[in-house]
Design a protein around this motif. Structure first.
Motif, mmCIF file in Angstrom:
data_model
loop_
_atom_site.group_PDB
_atom_site.id
_atom_site.type_symbol
_atom_site.label_atom_id
_atom_site.label_comp_id
_atom_site.label_asym_id
_atom_site.label_seq_id
_atom_site.Cartn_x
_atom_site.Cartn_y
_atom_site.Cartn_z
ATOM 1 N N GLU A 81 33.571 30.583 39.425
ATOM 2 C CA GLU A 81 34.013 31.876 39.940
ATOM 3 C C GLU A 81 35.530 31.891 40.149
ATOM 4 O OE1 GLU A 81 33.182 34.854 43.767
ATOM 5 O OE2 GLU A 81 32.261 32.860 43.663
ATOM 6 N N TYR A 82 36.073 30.760 40.575
ATOM 7 C CA TYR A 82 37.523 30.659 40.808
ATOM 8 C C TYR A 82 38.289 30.945 39.513
ATOM 9 C CZ TYR A 82 42.071 28.417 41.306
ATOM 10 O OH TYR A 82 43.410 28.141 41.284
ATOM 11 N N GLU A 84 37.184 32.455 36.824
ATOM 12 C CA GLU A 84 36.931 33.824 36.380
ATOM 13 C C GLU A 84 37.850 34.790 37.109
ATOM 14 O OE1 GLU A 84 35.089 35.330 34.120
ATOM 15 O OE2 GLU A 84 34.233 33.493 33.284
ATOM 16 N N ASN A 85 38.010 34.600 38.419
ATOM 17 C CA ASN A 85 38.896 35.459 39.194
ATOM 18 C C ASN A 85 40.341 35.324 38.728
ATOM 19 O OD1 ASN A 85 36.815 36.446 40.786
ATOM 20 N ND2 ASN A 85 37.070 34.887 42.371
ATOM 21 N N ASN A 88 40.746 37.106 35.330
ATOM 22 C CA ASN A 88 40.769 38.560 35.451
ATOM 23 C C ASN A 88 42.094 39.054 36.023
ATOM 24 O OD1 ASN A 88 38.159 38.716 34.432
ATOM 25 N ND2 ASN A 88 37.204 38.632 36.459
ATOM 26 N N ASP A 89 42.629 38.320 36.998
ATOM 27 C CA ASP A 89 43.921 38.697 37.574
ATOM 28 C C ASP A 89 45.032 38.627 36.528
ATOM 29 O OD1 ASP A 89 42.751 39.114 40.014
ATOM 30 O OD2 ASP A 89 43.393 37.215 40.892
ATOM 31 N N HIS A 217 41.478 33.743 46.031
ATOM 32 C CA HIS A 217 40.507 34.617 45.365
ATOM 33 C C HIS A 217 41.049 36.026 45.352
ATOM 34 C CE1 HIS A 217 37.449 31.472 45.331
ATOM 35 N NE2 HIS A 217 37.794 31.219 46.579
ATOM 36 N N SER A 218 40.789 36.708 44.244
ATOM 37 C CA SER A 218 41.215 38.107 44.178
ATOM 38 C C SER A 218 40.338 38.942 45.070
ATOM 39 C CB SER A 218 41.107 38.596 42.729
ATOM 40 O OG SER A 218 39.777 38.487 42.273
#
Length: 219
Positions: A81-82, A84-85, A88-89, A217-218
Motif C-alpha cells: 500500500e505504501y 501504491e500511495n 499515485n502521488d 501516506h497520502s
C-alpha cells in the motif's frame, strides 16, 4: 627356544601395529559420540537458559540469526500500500523532481513501476557515473547515501540515462538534468531510463549525500 622367542616378538609387533592402525578409527568415532551427546543435552540447556532469562535468550537468537548483510536501499519491508500511495502521488505531478530527501524513495518507486512512469518528466541532480559496459550515450545520474547510514559498497543510487553528447560529461561531474522517462532492459531486468533533454554542469552541493525519506501516506 630361539625360534619361540622370535615368533613371540613378531606376534607382539603385529599386535602393536594392529592397535596403532585401529586408533584413528576410534578417534573418528569419538567426536560423533560427543556430537550426539551434545545434541541431546542442547535442548535441555536451551530450555533452562530460556526459563532463567527469556528476554536475554530471545536477544541471543536474534543476534545469532541476523542476516550477515542488509541492503539499506530495501532495509525496511514496507507494505504494498505504501508503494501504491507513493506511485499515485508521483503520477499526479507534472514533473517529478528528485531532492536530497526523496531521492532514494522515488527511485525505489520508479524501479517497481517502470512502465507506468513512461513519458513522465523528471528533473534530477547528481554526478556522472558509468559502468564498463555502457555505450557512449549511456550514463547514470548518481548520488551517494549518507556514510553514517549506508554500507560503503551499497550506498550508490542512480537513474540510468541516455544523452546524445554524454561523452562530453566526464565521470564525477555534477549536473542538473531533466528529461523524459522511458524503459529499457539492463542486466536482464526492465528498468526506468531517463532520456535527457537538458543538462547543466553545477558545483557539488553543500549536502552531497541523500537519505531515505520517512514513510508517509497520502491523504
Amino acid at each position: 627356544m630361539k625360534k619361540f622367542l622370535t615368533a613371540l616378538g613378531l606376534l607382539i609387533i603385529a599386535g602393536i601395529v594392529f592397535v596403532i592402525s585401529m586408533q584413528p578409527e576410534k578417534e573418528e568415532r569419538e567426536p560423533e559420540k560427543q556430537e550426539a551427546t551434545q545434541e541431546k543435552e542442547e535442548p535441555l540447556a536451551n530450555a533452562k537458559e530460556y526459563l532463567e532469562d527469556p528476554d536475554g535468550y530471545m536477544e541471543k537468537l536474534d543476534e545469532k540469526y541476523k542476516p550477515d548483510h542488509e541492503d539499506d536501499h530495501h532495509a525496511e519491508d514496507k507494505p504494498d500500500e505504501y508503494y501504491e500511495n507513493q506511485k499515485n502521488d508521483l503520477l499526479k505531478m507534472d514533473k517529478i523532481v528528485l531532492s536530497n530527501e526523496n531521492y532514494i524513495s522515488i527511485l525505489d518507486v520508479l524501479d517497481r513501476f517502470p512502465k507506468e512512469f513512461a513519458g513522465k518528466q523528471v528533473e534530477v541532480t547528481g554526478f556522472v557515473f558509468r559502468e564498463k559496459d555502457f555505450s557512449e550515450t549511456q550514463l547514470v545520474i548518481a548520488r551517494k547515501g549518507d556514510p553514517c547510514c549506508t554500507d560503503e559498497h551499497d550506498g550508490l543510487y542512480g537513474l540510468l540515462s541516455t544523452m546524445e553528447n554524454a561523452k562530453d560529461l566526464p565521470d564525477n561531474q555534477w549536473v542538473n538534468v531533466s528529461g523524459e522517462l522511458s524503459t529499457n532492459r539492463y542486466s536482464g531486468a526492465e528498468v526506468p531510463y531517463l532520456q535527457i533533454k537538458k543538462a547543466a554542469n553545477i558545483n557539488p552541493p553543500e549536502q552531497p549525500y541523500v537519505h531515505e525519506e520517512k514513510e508517509h501516506h497520502s491523504e
